[in-house]
Design a protein around this motif. Structure first.
Motif, PDB file in Angstrom:
ATOM      1  N   GLY A  71       0.826  -1.187   0.000  1.00 56.08           N
ATOM      2  CA  GLY A  71       0.000   0.000   0.000  1.00 56.08           C
ATOM      3  C   GLY A  71       0.865   1.243   0.000  1.00 56.08           C
ATOM      4  N   LEU A  72       0.271   2.383   0.342  1.00 47.90           N
ATOM      5  CA  LEU A  72       0.991   3.655   0.288  1.00 47.90           C
ATOM      6  C   LEU A  72       2.140   3.741   1.286  1.00 47.90           C
ATOM      7  N   ASP A  73       2.151   2.844   2.285  1.00 47.03           N
ATOM      8  CA  ASP A  73       3.251   2.875   3.243  1.00 47.03           C
ATOM      9  C   ASP A  73       4.596   2.565   2.594  1.00 47.03           C
ATOM     10  N   LEU A  74       4.563   1.984   1.390  1.00 46.57           N
ATOM     11  CA  LEU A  74       5.813   1.721   0.672  1.00 46.57           C
ATOM     12  C   LEU A  74       6.559   3.020   0.385  1.00 46.57           C
ATOM     13  N   LEU A  75       5.802   4.125   0.227  1.00 53.23           N
ATOM     14  CA  LEU A  75       6.433   5.411  -0.062  1.00 53.23           C
ATOM     15  C   LEU A  75       7.210   5.951   1.134  1.00 53.23           C
ATOM     16  N   ASP A  76       6.925   5.444   2.314  1.00 54.55           N
ATOM     17  CA  ASP A  76       7.584   5.951   3.523  1.00 54.55           C
ATOM     18  C   ASP A  76       9.075   5.650   3.547  1.00 54.55           C
ATOM     19  N   THR A  77       9.497   4.582   2.876  1.00 53.87           N
ATOM     20  CA  THR A  77      10.904   4.184   2.908  1.00 53.87           C
ATOM     21  C   THR A  77      11.549   4.194   1.531  1.00 53.87           C
ATOM     22  N   ALA A  78      10.822   4.664   0.519  1.00 49.66           N
ATOM     23  CA  ALA A  78      11.356   4.649  -0.844  1.00 49.66           C
ATOM     24  C   ALA A  78      12.391   5.755  -1.038  1.00 49.66           C
ATOM     25  N   ASP A  79      13.449   5.439  -1.777  1.00 51.96           N
ATOM     26  CA  ASP A  79      14.435   6.447  -2.168  1.00 51.96           C
ATOM     27  C   ASP A  79      13.956   7.215  -3.395  1.00 51.96           C
TER      28      ASP A  79
END
Length: 335
Positions: A71-79
């Motif tokens: 889900g959108l939480d993937l954006l929290d750790t994306a470079d």
């Protein structure tokens, strides 16, 4: 440009944000291109994953549904966050975006992530407010709609891609591949990007400022072509090459050659030759122990000053800085 020695510790994390009506080709482009970027030992430089709002399935324009693992939480750790194009939805029709999606994108940018769009994905970035006051591009066919919805964005629909600090946008279809190769080149240099391009069966480099589309029809295979002259020039980049020399190789008048050359490449002969010399210089800086002066001569710039000027203009750094970033033994090589 980044010095990415830290990136060798772990792959650079890329989150591809797919929204409903995502363009199938755009969705697959980041995974395909970035997965081909590897070290000489075969180690992957990037880890590409797909997410959607709430981790829910979304429809694609290619007749299939996307069932993501994130889900959108993937954006929290994306470079890096990449938004592929869409062919429907409120971002495209009214310039609005679900609040949770807009905030996730803004939060990723505030945290320091690089944010990119392919094709009409620029509508999503604009709806999130990430393109306000910036130069950006999108598919030329959507330019007027984009301007109506987002008058605070400096839109240039005539180029393949634009990099404005940590926000990058591309035109449609194949331009997304060009943008991904550009990012690989920024992160890891010409040699890695060229290998990735070969695996994708793509030209190693098309400048972002190149026109999105060519108004003249591309010549048929049976027509007289400038390809032979271009290959002749590539073998002689260390020599002076005049326009008349190229025209003679193609057995055309200068006027006919210039018109045909632009129709085939999207560039003038002078622009193309400068691009070839610059790319060759970058490759020599990365892969050889030649001094900067020798690199300048072998790539046809003649002087270190001329090479320095072109590198600064195109990628914003001096030859010595570029070498320190991408050559494995830079500290042992004299300038």
């Amino acid at each position: 440009m980044r010095n990415n020695r830290a990136m060798s510790v772990r792959p650079h994390r890329i989150a591809v944000l797919a929204l409903d009506h995502v363009v199938g080709l755009d969705l697959g482009t980041p995974s395909q291109v970035f997965s081909t970027a590897r070290s000489s030992a075969g180690a992957s430089f990037y880890d590409v994953r797909v997410c959607t709002p709430g981790g829910r399935p979304v429809r694609s324009t290619a007749g299939f549904q996307v069932h993501p693992d994130h889900g959108l939480d993937l954006l929290d750790t994306a470079d890096t966050v990449i938004v592929p194009g869409i062919h429907d939805g409120t971002a495209l029709t009214s310039g609005s975006l679900e609040p949770e999606v807009a905030e996730a994108l803004r939060s990723a940018y505030r945290r320091g992530a690089r944010v990119m769009s392919i094709c009409t994905g620029a509508f999503v970035l604009a709806a999130a407010g990430l393109l306000d006051g910036r130069r950006a591009t999108t598919h030329w066919a959507y330019a007027e709609r984009f301007r109506r919805l987002h008058d605070r964005v400096d839109l240039d629909p005539g180029v393949l891609f634009i990099a404005d600090d940590r926000v990058l946008t591309s035109a449609g279809v194949a331009a997304g591949i060009d943008l991904c190769l550009h990012v690989i080149r920024l992160d890891h240099g010409s040699e890695v990007a060229n290998r990735a391009a070969r695996r994708c069966v793509m030209p190693p480099w098309r400048d972002g400022g190149q026109a999105q589309y060519i108004e003249q029809p591309v010549p048929k295979a049976t027509d007289t072509s400038t390809a032979g002259a271009r290959e002749w020039a590539r073998q002689r980049l260390h020599e002076p090459i005049a326009l008349r020399d190229l025209a003679e190789q193609a057995r055309m008048s200068v006027r006919t050659f210039t018109r045909r050359f632009r129709s085939e490449t999207g560039l003038s002969p002078a622009q193309w030759l400068l691009q070839q010399r610059t790319d060759h210089a970058r490759l020599l800086l990365e892969t050889t122990d030649l001094t900067v002066d020798q690199v300048a001569h072998r790539s046809g710039f003649g002087t270190t000053a001329a090479l320095r000027q072109q590198l600064r203009q195109r990628i914003g750094v001096a030859p010595s800085t570029y070498r320190r970033t991408f050559h494995p033994r830079a500290e042992l090589i004299g300038s």
